[in-house]
Write a protein that holds these residues in place. Structure first.
Motif, PDB file in Angstrom:
ATOM      1  N   MET A  25      46.758  29.996  39.450  1.00 33.92           N
ATOM      2  CA  MET A  25      45.543  29.190  39.300  1.00 33.92           C
ATOM      3  C   MET A  25      44.546  29.483  40.418  1.00 33.92           C
ATOM      4  SD  MET A  25      47.138  25.568  37.932  1.00 33.92           S
ATOM      5  CE  MET A  25      45.722  24.656  38.494  1.00 33.92           C
ATOM      6  N   ALA A  26      45.026  29.663  41.641  1.00 32.04           N
ATOM      7  CA  ALA A  26      44.146  29.983  42.764  1.00 32.04           C
ATOM      8  C   ALA A  26      43.504  31.357  42.568  1.00 32.04           C
ATOM      9  CB  ALA A  26      44.928  29.942  44.079  1.00 32.04           C
ATOM     10  N   ILE A  27      44.291  32.320  42.066  1.00 27.98           N
ATOM     11  CA  ILE A  27      43.775  33.673  41.819  1.00 27.98           C
ATOM     12  C   ILE A  27      42.746  33.629  40.687  1.00 27.98           C
ATOM     13  CG2 ILE A  27      44.405  36.002  41.052  1.00 27.98           C
ATOM     14  CD1 ILE A  27      45.400  35.325  43.913  1.00 27.98           C
ATOM     15  N   LYS A  28      43.045  32.875  39.640  1.00 29.70           N
ATOM     16  CA  LYS A  28      42.124  32.755  38.506  1.00 29.70           C
ATOM     17  C   LYS A  28      40.806  32.113  38.946  1.00 29.70           C
ATOM     18  CE  LYS A  28      41.914  31.272  33.697  1.00 29.70           C
ATOM     19  NZ  LYS A  28      42.611  30.613  32.597  1.00 29.70           N
ATOM     20  N   ALA A  29      40.878  31.132  39.848  1.00 31.07           N
ATOM     21  CA  ALA A  29      39.672  30.471  40.362  1.00 31.07           C
ATOM     22  C   ALA A  29      38.769  31.454  41.109  1.00 31.07           C
ATOM     23  CB  ALA A  29      40.059  29.310  41.275  1.00 31.07           C
ATOM     24  N   MET A  30      39.347  32.551  41.607  1.00 31.41           N
ATOM     25  CA  MET A  30      38.579  33.599  42.277  1.00 31.41           C
ATOM     26  C   MET A  30      37.967  34.569  41.265  1.00 31.41           C
ATOM     27  SD  MET A  30      41.386  34.580  45.240  1.00 31.41           S
ATOM     28  CE  MET A  30      40.686  36.204  45.395  1.00 31.41           C
ATOM     29  N   GLY A  31      38.305  34.398  39.998  1.00 33.15           N
ATOM     30  CA  GLY A  31      37.832  35.324  38.976  1.00 33.15           C
ATOM     31  C   GLY A  31      38.697  36.566  38.864  1.00 33.15           C
ATOM     32  N   CYS A  32      39.937  36.430  39.281  1.00 32.23           N
ATOM     33  CA  CYS A  32      40.859  37.561  39.307  1.00 32.23           C
ATOM     34  C   CYS A  32      42.119  37.231  38.504  1.00 32.23           C
ATOM     35  CB  CYS A  32      41.250  37.870  40.753  1.00 32.23           C
ATOM     36  SG  CYS A  32      39.859  38.158  41.854  1.00 32.23           S
ATOM     37  N   THR A  33      42.981  38.234  38.335  1.00 32.93           N
ATOM     38  CA  THR A  33      44.260  38.041  37.657  1.00 32.93           C
ATOM     39  C   THR A  33      45.376  38.694  38.466  1.00 32.93           C
ATOM     40  OG1 THR A  33      43.985  40.058  36.347  1.00 32.93           O
ATOM     41  CG2 THR A  33      43.214  38.007  35.344  1.00 32.93           C
ATOM     42  N   VAL A  34      46.603  38.201  38.238  1.00 35.84           N
ATOM     43  CA  VAL A  34      47.780  38.771  38.900  1.00 35.84           C
ATOM     44  C   VAL A  34      48.976  38.591  37.975  1.00 35.84           C
ATOM     45  CG1 VAL A  34      48.384  36.644  40.133  1.00 35.84           C
ATOM     46  CG2 VAL A  34      49.103  38.857  41.064  1.00 35.84           C
ATOM     47  N   GLU A  35      49.861  39.564  37.976  1.00 35.93           N
ATOM     48  CA  GLU A  35      51.116  39.457  37.237  1.00 35.93           C
ATOM     49  C   GLU A  35      52.064  38.577  38.047  1.00 35.93           C
ATOM     50  OE1 GLU A  35      51.893  40.807  34.233  1.00 35.93           O
ATOM     51  OE2 GLU A  35      49.836  41.554  34.104  1.00 35.93           O
TER      52      GLU A  35
END
Length: 75
Positions: A25-35
């Motif tokens: 969720m924190a990564i998504k809030a940055m406009g990014c994605t992670v596996e």
């Protein structure tokens, strides 16, 4: 009590679903994605490797125990 304290510092400790979701969720809030397989414990917080952001640039992102981004390093 000592066993739980010892395991909380283990480098290969499996993350809970809540921990993984917090990082995602924190990564998504940055406009990014992670596996989810690229998320691990790091110094009492979390490290997300190969985070993909705008323009397909990749970063290593470090978060504290409360899922706040503390550092973002371009790969």
């Amino acid at each position: 009590m000592f066993a739980s304290a010892t395991t909380s510092y283990a480098a290969d400790e499996a993350l809970t679903e809540e921990q993984v979701e917090g990082v995602e969720m924190a990564i998504k809030a940055m406009g990014c994605t992670v596996e989810d397989t690229n998320i691990e414990m790091e110094n009492g917080g979390y490290e997300a490797d190969d985070v993909v952001c705008e323009d397909d640039k990749q970063f290593d992102v470090y978060l504290d125990k409360d899922f706040k981004v503390t550092k973002k390093v371009a790969e």
